[in-house]
Design an enzyme around this catalytic site. Structure first.
Site, PDB file in Angstrom:
ATOM      1  N   SER A  35     -14.941   8.699   1.978  1.00 39.14           N
ATOM      2  CA  SER A  35     -14.227   7.605   1.517  1.00 39.14           C
ATOM      3  C   SER A  35     -13.376   7.116   3.090  1.00 39.14           C
ATOM      4  CB  SER A  35     -12.885   7.357   0.432  1.00 39.14           C
ATOM      5  OG  SER A  35     -13.828   8.102   0.006  1.00 39.14           O
TER       6      SER A  35
ATOM      7  N   GLY B  79      -5.258 -12.550  -6.000  1.00 43.61           N
ATOM      8  CA  GLY B  79      -5.407 -12.635  -7.028  1.00 43.61           C
ATOM      9  C   GLY B  79      -5.094 -10.772  -7.459  1.00 43.61           C
ATOM     10  N   ASN B  80      -4.700 -10.437  -9.193  1.00 41.86           N
ATOM     11  CA  ASN B  80      -3.992 -10.231  -9.806  1.00 41.86           C
ATOM     12  C   ASN B  80      -5.167  -8.928 -10.187  1.00 41.86           C
ATOM     13  OD1 ASN B  80      -4.869 -11.785 -11.809  1.00 41.86           O
ATOM     14  ND2 ASN B  80      -3.715 -11.381 -13.058  1.00 41.86           N
TER      15      ASN B  80
ATOM     16  N   THR C  17     -19.042  -0.359  -5.022  1.00 44.65           N
ATOM     17  CA  THR C  17     -17.527   0.011  -4.984  1.00 44.65           C
ATOM     18  C   THR C  17     -17.267  -0.994  -3.784  1.00 44.65           C
ATOM     19  OG1 THR C  17     -16.931   1.865  -2.903  1.00 44.65           O
ATOM     20  CG2 THR C  17     -16.557   2.222  -5.418  1.00 44.65           C
ATOM     21  N   CYS C  18     -16.051  -0.690  -3.633  1.00 53.02           N
ATOM     22  CA  CYS C  18     -15.021  -2.380  -2.007  1.00 53.02           C
ATOM     23  C   CYS C  18     -15.900  -1.317  -0.504  1.00 53.02           C
ATOM     24  CB  CYS C  18     -13.327  -3.123  -2.002  1.00 53.02           C
ATOM     25  SG  CYS C  18     -13.260  -0.876  -1.656  1.00 53.02           S
TER      26      CYS C  18
END
Length: 398
Positions: A105, A185-186, A49-50
């Site tokens: 997280s 970015g979409n 993930t990021c």
């Protein structure tokens, strides 16, 4: 069968340390497919993930390979020593349950992690790298995460990196109403961020790639512009947010310095980073990356306890499943040994060799063992069963 995990996340490493371990979907598939070719490795799942990268392996105890070594081997320009941590066995299972519940997280209980855990196991299934152990582990983790989202309330609003970025903007700029924003970015992150900005009254532009075919859905009311025109739009934007999956920078310092009017704030929500680090040194421009988007509010102790309880419950369920699975060969051996000892007993001696008797005794012994094991399923231990079989084999102890 051994379970092992190596991971690096936002709590133990900054964005520069995590960046070499950011894998695209294609790279993740290649890594997992390659890893399961190693002797003794039965399964591999990469969760990326990021804010984290974690490699889970199901393997023989003597496989001679560790997941941190593999991450270093496949990472881009990785350091000599892995900057993360390693967990084995029950600790690895417990960790994944906690991750899925949002306990690790950057923003406590953030909602996207459950989807990301689910995507990781689906990708592994598609690549045929998820064995039964990892499949069961991740199914339990997804269930834990879903229960955490529905049963535990940490905030009245959806929590995510996008929401954290928005709160940071409001703390820095005050009200966002009327401000012009460009979202590069979409993808899902970009769309979510654009929608949140629009809710705050911003005028939002979003880039689209001209070579993408098919329909691209963007939030209603967002103005699309060609990706190639991003710097033109940047001239009139106060805020720029980049959230792409590009392996290259979307904004470089040289390009930024050539603008007559530069944005005040540039937010980089991508991993690997979209914004060249040198951009932060340009006068009048503030650059934030993923490390700056946590929420400042103190976590709710009751919510944390509830999340921990859910994670522990599903970790226990997985451990019980794994213990039962590893005990099956010993249960089969126990059935055979019990039947053999009964048939050799004094009472059964006159009937030795009778086919019907052997079938009845074998069936009865099997049913008895099944009933005993079923009634104590939560307490079954493969090692204790193995020891039991060894003692039965020793006639002096029967």
């Amino acid at each position: 069968m051994g379970l092992c995990m190596a991971g690096i996340d936002v709590h133990g490493a900054d964005v520069a340390q995590r960046e070499p371990f950011a894998f695209s979907e294609e790279q993740a598939a290649q890594l997992m497919t390659s890893v399961v070719s190693y002797p003794g490795v039965h399964g591999a799942v990469l969760l990326t993930t990021c804010n984290r990268t974690e490699l889970y392996l199901s393997m023989e105890p003597d496989a001679g390979i560790l997941p941190d070594e593999l991450l270093l081997r496949y990472a881009a320009s990785a350091p000599e020593k892995f900057p993360g941590n390693i967990k084995r066995g029950t600790a690895a299972a417990q960790h994944l349950m906690e991750v899925a519940c949002g306990l690790h997280s950057q923003i406590l209980h953030e909602e996207q992690i459950v989807t990301q855990v689910g995507q990781a196991i689906r990708r592994a299934r598609q690549c045929r790298t998820a064995d039964a152990v990892l499949d069961s582990l991740f199914r339990n983790a997804v269930s834990a995460g879903k229960e955490a989202l529905t049963q535990v309330s940490v905030s009245s609003v959806p929590l995510s990196v996008s929401y954290g970025a928005l709160k940071r903007l409001e703390q820095h700029l005050g009200a966002l109403d009327g401000k012009t924003c460009l979202v590069i970015g979409n993808g899902s992150m970009g769309r979510q961020t654009a929608a949140l900005l629009q809710e705050k009254g911003c005028r939002v532009f979003m880039t689209l790639r001209t070579y993408h075919h098919g329909e691209t859905v963007i939030p209603f009311g967002i103005t699309p512009i060609p990706y190639e025109q991003r710097f033109v739009q940047m001239e009139s934007s106060e805020i720029v947010i980049s959230a792409t999956r590009s392996p290259h920078y979307t904004v470089r310092a040289k390009q930024l310095t050539q603008l007559d009017h530069r944005p005040r704030l540039i937010l980089d929500l991508a991993m690997p980073r979209d914004i060249e680090p040198e951009c932060s040194g340009i006068d009048g421009v503030t650059v934030w990356n993923l490390d700056q988007f946590g929420l400042d509010a103190a976590p709710d102790a009751n919510a944390i306890a509830a999340l921990e309880q859910i994670a522990a419950q599903y970790a226990d369920a997985f451990q019980m499943w794994q213990n039962y699975r590893e005990s099956v060969p010993y249960m089969q051996e126990l059935k055979q040994l019990a039947a053999q000892r009964i048939l050799r007993s004094t009472d059964a001696a006159p009937y030795a060799g009778t086919a019907d008797l052997e079938q009845i005794v074998t069936l009865a012994a099997g049913k008895t063992v099944d009933m005993l094991m079923g009634s104590m399923k939560a307490q079954i231990c493969p090692e204790l069963l193995r020891q039991c079989c060894e003692k039965i084999k020793d006639r002096g102890r029967f």
